[in-house]
Design a protein around this motif. Sequence first.
Motif, short mmCIF file in Angstrom:
data_model
loop_
_atom_site.label_atom_id
_atom_site.label_comp_id
_atom_site.label_asym_id
_atom_site.label_seq_id
_atom_site.Cartn_x
_atom_site.Cartn_y
_atom_site.Cartn_z
N MET A 1 77.83 -7.81 83.24
CA MET A 1 77.58 -6.85 82.17
C MET A 1 78.39 -7.18 80.92
O MET A 1 78.02 -6.82 79.80
CB MET A 1 77.91 -5.43 82.63
N GLY A 2 79.53 -7.85 81.10
CA GLY A 2 80.34 -8.26 79.96
C GLY A 2 79.85 -9.56 79.37
O GLY A 2 78.85 -10.12 79.79
N GLY A 3 80.58 -10.04 78.37
CA GLY A 3 80.19 -11.29 77.74
C GLY A 3 80.71 -11.38 76.32
O GLY A 3 81.68 -10.71 75.94
N ILE A 4 80.02 -12.17 75.51
CA ILE A 4 80.42 -12.40 74.12
C ILE A 4 80.08 -11.17 73.29
O ILE A 4 78.93 -10.72 73.27
CB ILE A 4 79.71 -13.63 73.54
N TYR B 1 75.81 -16.95 67.45
CA TYR B 1 75.09 -15.78 67.97
C TYR B 1 75.06 -15.85 69.50
O TYR B 1 75.25 -16.91 70.09
CB TYR B 1 73.67 -15.73 67.43
N ALA B 2 74.79 -14.70 70.12
CA ALA B 2 74.66 -14.68 71.58
C ALA B 2 73.63 -13.64 71.98
O ALA B 2 73.59 -12.53 71.41
CB ALA B 2 76.00 -14.38 72.25
N ILE B 3 72.77 -13.98 72.95
CA ILE B 3 71.77 -13.05 73.48
C ILE B 3 71.63 -13.26 74.98
O ILE B 3 72.03 -14.28 75.53
CB ILE B 3 70.39 -13.25 72.80
N GLY B 4 71.03 -12.27 75.64
CA GLY B 4 70.84 -12.35 77.07
C GLY B 4 72.12 -12.06 77.82
O GLY B 4 73.04 -11.40 77.31
N GLU B 5 72.23 -12.56 79.04
CA GLU B 5 73.38 -12.25 79.88
C GLU B 5 74.68 -12.80 79.32
O GLU B 5 75.75 -12.29 79.62
CB GLU B 5 73.14 -12.78 81.30
N THR B 6 74.61 -13.83 78.51
CA THR B 6 75.81 -14.39 77.87
C THR B 6 76.47 -13.37 76.95
O THR B 6 77.69 -13.42 76.75
CB THR B 6 75.43 -15.64 77.05
N ALA B 7 75.69 -12.46 76.41
CA ALA B 7 76.19 -11.52 75.39
C ALA B 7 76.62 -10.20 76.00
O ALA B 7 76.10 -9.75 77.03
CB ALA B 7 75.09 -11.27 74.36
N HIS B 8 77.54 -9.54 75.33
CA HIS B 8 77.83 -8.14 75.59
C HIS B 8 77.21 -7.34 74.44
O HIS B 8 77.77 -7.25 73.35
CB HIS B 8 79.33 -7.87 75.65
N GLY C 1 66.27 -9.44 77.33
CA GLY C 1 65.91 -10.74 76.79
C GLY C 1 64.78 -10.65 75.79
O GLY C 1 64.81 -11.29 74.72
N LEU C 2 63.76 -9.86 76.11
CA LEU C 2 62.63 -9.69 75.20
C LEU C 2 63.04 -9.01 73.90
O LEU C 2 62.67 -9.44 72.80
CB LEU C 2 61.52 -8.88 75.88
N VAL C 3 63.83 -7.95 74.02
CA VAL C 3 64.20 -7.15 72.84
C VAL C 3 65.16 -7.90 71.93
O VAL C 3 64.93 -8.01 70.72
CB VAL C 3 64.81 -5.81 73.28
#
Length: 531
Positions: free
Chosen positions: A335-338, A352-359, A376-378
């Motif tokens: 659930m955490g990330g960048i 930039y960061a998206i998906g599971e990599t991102a918080h 991921g879609l949004v």
Amino acid sequence: MDKQADVIIVGSGLAALQLAHHLHSSYHVIILTKTMIRQSNSYIAQGGIAAVIDKEDSIHSHVEDTLKAGRYHHFTEEVGRLASEGAGAVKELIASGFSIDREADGQPSLGLEGAHSARRIIHSGGDATGRYTVEHLLERLPVNIDIIEGEMAYECILSKDRSTCLGVKTKNKDGMIRRYWAPHIVLAAGGAGAIYPFTSNQPTLTGDGIAMAFRAGAEITDMEFVQFHPTLLFIDGATKGLISEAVRGAGGRLVDENGIRIMDKIHPLKDLAPRHITAYEIYQTRANGKSVFLDIRSIPHFEEKFPTVTALCERNHVPISKGLIPVAPGSHFLMGGISTDSNGCTTVHGLYAIGETAHSGVHGANRLASNSLLEGLVYGRRLADFINSQVAADKKREETFGYKEQMKNRLAAELSREDLQTRTMKAAGIIRTQENLASHISYLEDKGFQKWINSGLDELNIENIEKVYMHINSYLISLAALLREESRGAHIRTDFRTEERNWYGKRIVQTIAGIKIRGGQHERDQIRIHA
């Protein structure tokens, strides 16, 4: 050999492909993946996409379910946007020709999964939604997208003052280094499931994107919240793959070796309780010396409904006809990330960061089932809109930052992947204690944590870079877990067993410069975001 592009995307899952689809056709876009384009967590995702497309459902209900599952540790406004924009994103996907599972009358076949109060899970190909969605996007990939396989992005190229990301370095299995330059660098490399011995993730998910961003100076948030999926196929002391939560949604029940149902007296939703509760109960049952099974005998036509699970069981010689699938929990989702803002911007300009990599703040302390493909879609679409709105950037090269020292292969070779997995599970697995966490952190510091974040990695091979990144992610998770002195969602401390009011809304933010604990109602405003 250097390459120049307008946008570089590290990772090839659903978020990455959705972003690529919606970027302006005039952009030259490069997708980098260290394995093959179809080797992602998105591709093997058995669950579906949670979205409000049924007139009996509501955005409000989806938001409430998400908040309850994540123990209200969210950016609430972002959850609302996820649910509302997600419904539109799924309808757009269907309109583009994406085939979803339907009932005999043609209406969408909507599934039920843990912690959802309504049937809102869209599937394609039964339990192969991830594969069908990725294939749909790949088939329609625009001609301005170049895919480069077999190159691991391992380091951000930074401006001399380290304020801006200008590109990334990659390395292939032969050790060849390439540099890719672009005004927009997107990390969509997935989570870090491989740092645990049991995981539903691809074995290549070693937290590369998070470690790259952390070493580049970006903020990393909420790393203590690691979701363990309750039901991985468990054979001879090892997990072999995911048994989708949709199986329990269809009537599967968790039982011990004596046939006693595990969840009936634990939670009102029983087997469809939030994942952290279900995983904990399975863990406790197994710790008491009893095997755990998923009883599927009440599910008619199981093989037709769950072809992927059926094939997994057959490959591992587990007869579906007996109706009992041996299971154990394993790491599933981070659930955490960048740290990012609403558009996917990090605290490093150009990165930039998206998906599971991102918080992004939408999953709280425990992700609601099937919200990950939706995210991921949004966020893929939203980041594309943001980049498309930017003024064309100047592509001139700047003087770049360089590490004073390079880490040596012989030092990284001394790190053990298997030993780290065992130690991480003991310290920062389903159950955490102050003693185990502090001991593990000391171990990692003694092994060379400062060297891992302050040295260049040009001389390391891919295997050793992965090991360094696994150790960095284990440290980030363990330190955050030590600092959060409460139990909330997927973070369970036996020495702090309850949710504490004084920890409500507080987030642990880590950078190479130190740690900050943020709280209150305006966390988003306190995060310094470069637009």
